[in-house]
Design an enzyme around this catalytic site. Sequence first.
Site: not given
Ligand code: NPQ
Ligand code: MG
Length: 368
Positions: A134, A160, A162, A188, A213, A238, A262, A290
């Site tokens: 990510s 992925k 953001k 995402d 996403e 998600d 998750k 994650g």
């Molecule tokens: C998601 N994670 O899929 C999340 C969102 C996310 C790996 O993209 C601190 C701890 C900050 C967890 C920011 C990934 C975060 C977090 C975003 C999870 O949407």
């Molecule tokens: Mg997400």
Amino acid sequence: MKLEGVELRRVALPLVTPFRTSLGTQTVRDALLVRVATDEGEGWAESAAEDEPTYSPEYLEGAADVIRRFLIPALFPIDLDPAAVAPALRHLRGHPMAKSAVETAVLDAWLRARGVSLAAYLGAVRRSLPVGVSVGITDTIDELLDTVDRHLAAGYARVKLKIEPGWDLEPVARVRETFGADVMLTVDANTAYRPADASHLAELDAYGLAMIEQPFAPDDLHAHARLAAMISTPICLDESITSARDAVTAIRQGACSIINIKPGRVGGYLEARRIHDVATAHGLPVWCGGMLETGLGRAANLALAALPGFTLPGDISATARYYERDVTAPFTLVDGELAVPAGPGVGVTPEPSDLEALTTATEWIPAP
Ligand code: NPQ
Ligand code: MG
């Protein structure tokens, strides 16, 4: 199995680079670890809750409080096994990340005492997995291209990006034109768009994304269903999916054709498996999301992602993607894959010296 006491431990893991999403920028992962002590041995897990309630309504101090004051007292009197935890906590509303941490620590202790791995217990069918990465929002497109280049060279099977309003079509177009049509690319938004942005998001159809996403608010299944009907890129949910029941509702409404699972968001690995089961029964692929896990959560996520319906690479990167130092031994990519832990329970335990160095606070909750 009887619960004898619980340790709550706060750890702070500095990130190797800041992680920016539409929700904000993270530079340190403050995590909550749970150690359960039982008459059959101990078990470890972590809560997915972040220090601030931005991704979900849960947050670290809140999770610690509900675990301390409500969840653990409900478990002291009962005869514990993994399937008994959720029913004993059902009368307490919400707090899936707190419940997941407690249930997973019990699972770890119970499986360890029986010499069974979490992967085997859940029904894993693979010993190692291709995984994705990510990639946060960067200051410039050049910085994004450098980052993606490094991750592809490391062997990640899916990238992925953001996105948020103002950081979407151009970064996606530039990554696609730089790295070619064969790279599995997804985006995402973490809920950053409004329903009126649907026609703008439809322009993403030009870039061959494997999915978009969570563009809209968690409770707006209708907006996701409308977008899904407008575009050919699959929609993945998600934040919207907090249970197997939610998954069925979203699928029936046509709000998604892929689900990011998750375990923390849905209350644990047992509910996560149920979502896998209903999605698979409806013909939907799933993948494991994650939450910037420590090695404890990363190990457990690998076990879940080894189930047969997890046909897309998850956000389960090598430790080095996030941390220089972790509470467990690092996970490393070998030929683009991460090994599924095979030892009893979640298959890893904290390294005492790393754990001590990263700990910021501990608390012991004794049996009454
Ligand atoms: C998601 N994670 O899929 C999340 C969102 C996310 C790996 O993209 C601190 C701890 C900050 C967890 C920011 C990934 C975060 C977090 C975003 C999870 O949407
Ligand atoms: Mg997400």
